[in-house]
Enzyme design. Sequence first.
Site, PDB file in Angstrom:
ATOM      1  N   ASN A 127       0.514   0.596  20.550  1.00 29.91           N
ATOM      2  CA  ASN A 127       1.224  -0.321  19.666  1.00 29.91           C
ATOM      3  C   ASN A 127       2.433  -0.898  20.384  1.00 29.91           C
ATOM      4  O   ASN A 127       3.019  -0.243  21.245  1.00 29.91           O
ATOM      5  CB  ASN A 127       1.691   0.453  18.416  1.00 29.91           C
ATOM      6  CG  ASN A 127       2.210  -0.465  17.341  1.00 29.91           C
ATOM      7  OD1 ASN A 127       1.566  -1.473  17.034  1.00 29.91           O
ATOM      8  ND2 ASN A 127       3.345  -0.136  16.760  1.00 29.91           N
TER       9      ASN A 127
ATOM     10  N   TYR B  76     -10.890 -11.111   9.588  1.00 30.78           N
ATOM     11  CA  TYR B  76     -12.142 -11.808   9.268  1.00 30.78           C
ATOM     12  C   TYR B  76     -11.932 -13.309   9.080  1.00 30.78           C
ATOM     13  O   TYR B  76     -12.886 -14.052   8.922  1.00 30.78           O
ATOM     14  CB  TYR B  76     -12.813 -11.190   8.022  1.00 30.78           C
ATOM     15  CG  TYR B  76     -11.897 -11.094   6.829  1.00 30.78           C
ATOM     16  CD1 TYR B  76     -11.736 -12.162   5.963  1.00 30.78           C
ATOM     17  CD2 TYR B  76     -11.164  -9.935   6.583  1.00 30.78           C
ATOM     18  CE1 TYR B  76     -10.880 -12.086   4.882  1.00 30.78           C
ATOM     19  CE2 TYR B  76     -10.307  -9.852   5.500  1.00 30.78           C
ATOM     20  CZ  TYR B  76     -10.168 -10.933   4.655  1.00 30.78           C
ATOM     21  OH  TYR B  76      -9.312 -10.851   3.590  1.00 30.78           O
TER      22      TYR B  76
ATOM     23  N   GLY C 273     -13.964  -8.276  10.744  1.00 31.07           N
ATOM     24  CA  GLY C 273     -13.621  -7.366   9.649  1.00 31.07           C
ATOM     25  C   GLY C 273     -14.285  -7.644   8.309  1.00 31.07           C
ATOM     26  O   GLY C 273     -13.968  -6.967   7.327  1.00 31.07           O
TER      27      GLY C 273
ATOM     28  N   GLY D 256      -0.473   0.150   8.417  1.00 27.17           N
ATOM     29  CA  GLY D 256      -1.288   0.796   7.390  1.00 27.17           C
ATOM     30  C   GLY D 256      -2.770   0.765   7.737  1.00 27.17           C
ATOM     31  O   GLY D 256      -3.480   1.768   7.550  1.00 27.17           O
TER      32      GLY D 256
ATOM     33  N   LYS E 281       0.803  -1.233   0.000  1.00 27.41           N
ATOM     34  CA  LYS E 281       0.000   0.000   0.000  1.00 27.41           C
ATOM     35  C   LYS E 281       0.837   1.285   0.000  1.00 27.41           C
ATOM     36  O   LYS E 281       0.442   2.284  -0.591  1.00 27.41           O
ATOM     37  CB  LYS E 281      -0.964   0.018   1.194  1.00 27.41           C
ATOM     38  CG  LYS E 281      -2.055  -1.034   1.071  1.00 27.41           C
ATOM     39  CD  LYS E 281      -3.035  -0.968   2.209  1.00 27.41           C
ATOM     40  CE  LYS E 281      -4.012  -2.115   2.125  1.00 27.41           C
ATOM     41  NZ  LYS E 281      -4.996  -2.119   3.201  1.00 27.41           N
TER      42      LYS E 281
HETATM   43  P1  ATR Z   1      -1.216  -3.537   8.191  1.00 29.76           P
HETATM   44  O1  ATR Z   1      -0.955  -2.761   6.935  1.00 29.76           O
HETATM   45  O2  ATR Z   1      -2.187  -4.672   7.994  1.00 29.76           O
HETATM   46  O3  ATR Z   1      -1.625  -2.650   9.319  1.00 29.76           O
HETATM   47  P2  ATR Z   1       1.492  -3.723   9.171  1.00 29.76           P
HETATM   48  O4  ATR Z   1       1.753  -2.372   8.635  1.00 29.76           O
HETATM   49  O5  ATR Z   1       2.518  -4.776   8.946  1.00 29.76           O
HETATM   50  O6  ATR Z   1       0.133  -4.304   8.578  1.00 29.76           O
HETATM   51  O7  ATR Z   1       1.180  -3.599  10.759  1.00 29.76           O
HETATM   52  C1  ATR Z   1       1.067  -4.700  11.594  1.00 29.76           C
HETATM   53  C2  ATR Z   1       0.699  -4.246  13.010  1.00 29.76           C
HETATM   54  O8  ATR Z   1       0.585  -5.415  13.838  1.00 29.76           O
HETATM   55  C3  ATR Z   1       1.745  -3.357  13.666  1.00 29.76           C
HETATM   56  O9  ATR Z   1       1.086  -2.454  14.527  1.00 29.76           O
HETATM   57  C4  ATR Z   1       2.568  -4.357  14.473  1.00 29.76           C
HETATM   58  O10 ATR Z   1       3.234  -3.825  15.606  1.00 29.76           O
HETATM   59  P3  ATR Z   1       4.745  -3.205  15.470  1.00 29.76           P
HETATM   60  O11 ATR Z   1       4.557  -1.849  14.901  1.00 29.76           O
HETATM   61  O12 ATR Z   1       5.260  -3.219  16.857  1.00 29.76           O
HETATM   62  O13 ATR Z   1       5.485  -4.143  14.546  1.00 29.76           O
HETATM   63  C5  ATR Z   1       1.471  -5.286  14.966  1.00 29.76           C
HETATM   64  N1  ATR Z   1       2.026  -6.601  15.334  1.00 29.76           N
HETATM   65  C6  ATR Z   1       2.431  -7.565  14.506  1.00 29.76           C
HETATM   66  N2  ATR Z   1       2.886  -8.635  15.209  1.00 29.76           N
HETATM   67  C7  ATR Z   1       2.770  -8.305  16.531  1.00 29.76           C
HETATM   68  C8  ATR Z   1       3.072  -8.975  17.767  1.00 29.76           C
HETATM   69  N3  ATR Z   1       3.571 -10.202  17.782  1.00 29.76           N
HETATM   70  N4  ATR Z   1       2.783  -8.326  18.929  1.00 29.76           N
HETATM   71  C9  ATR Z   1       2.264  -7.090  18.923  1.00 29.76           C
HETATM   72  N5  ATR Z   1       1.964  -6.395  17.774  1.00 29.76           N
HETATM   73  C10 ATR Z   1       2.209  -6.998  16.609  1.00 29.76           C
END
Ligand code: ATR
Length: 275
Positions: free
Chosen positions: A154, A221, A242, A134, A69
């Site tokens: 976060n 979802y 979702g 995103g 994106k």
């Molecule tokens: P999207 O576009 O779907 O939002 P992304 O940009 O990869 O995907 O974001 C993933 C989100 O899930 C982030 O907020 C990530 O936290 P970090 O910014 O700390 O990486 C969160 N996330 C992913 N795995 C995680 C985990 N094991 N524990 C906590 N947060 C997690």
Amino acid sequence: MTQSKKTGVIGFPVDHSISPIIHNHWIKENNIDAVNYEKINIDPEHFEKEVCALIESGISGLNVTVPLKELAFSFAKELTDVSKQTGAVNTLTFKKGTVCGDNTDVIGFQRSLDQKVVDHNIHNKNCLVLGAGGAARAVVCAIHNLGGRVYICNRTLEKAEQIQRFLQTETEVVDQKDLGDVVGEMQFIVNTTSLGLGNTNNTMINFTKVDQGAFVYDLIYNPKLTNFLSDAQKRNIQYQNGIKMLVEQAAESFNIWHNVLPKNSDLLMNKLEEL
Ligand code: ATR
């Protein structure tokens, strides 16, 4: 003679996407002169080259999913205000030699909500967004548009702070270690993280502290009921997953490309429920 429209979704990987089921259902239902909406894997490293090849092949519109994106945002020559606001593009439209970037996730999230949830849980209420990727950007913009007060939490604090600076909307950042102190004051709690997909569980919230009148939303979802939603369910807290947002953002993309806003019918929802 005009050519049938070609549309599809790009991602990496994109195999899991159910967008083709949604778009192809509407193409048929509305007698649109378009070929089958397809899934196309695009390696982020070759984004520009591969999208240019699709343009050459006569594609007229693409949905964009994770992790492309932001790349789509940089690639677009013309950007709508909402895509500028989020810094992400989920809908590309190719016409008259230009590339337009839009973000239908914001309106998709807004339209996925019942008016009574907006009135009781969002407007002038404290709304907690878990995650800062995103998807979180779109949700923060949508809640802001609906008059909610946004709190972002976060795992990586700096990323929440980045969103706060980038979006230039009034938001508060909550440190994960302080979540227990504030969660009871939240009327709307939405998970935008990937926790809940695959074998992962989202344990960020202690639901015994959540107000019983709160509303809990998970952007995931599949599975339909994540552990996050089932924890809310056990406490008799209202919730939704979702799927409606997915359908609503798709409807808006469809409208941009085909000039028809399709119906979110029971027939389609039942088809998706059966997956
Ligand atoms: P999207 O576009 O779907 O939002 P992304 O940009 O990869 O995907 O974001 C993933 C989100 O899930 C982030 O907020 C990530 O936290 P970090 O910014 O700390 O990486 C969160 N996330 C992913 N795995 C995680 C985990 N094991 N524990 C906590 N947060 C997690």
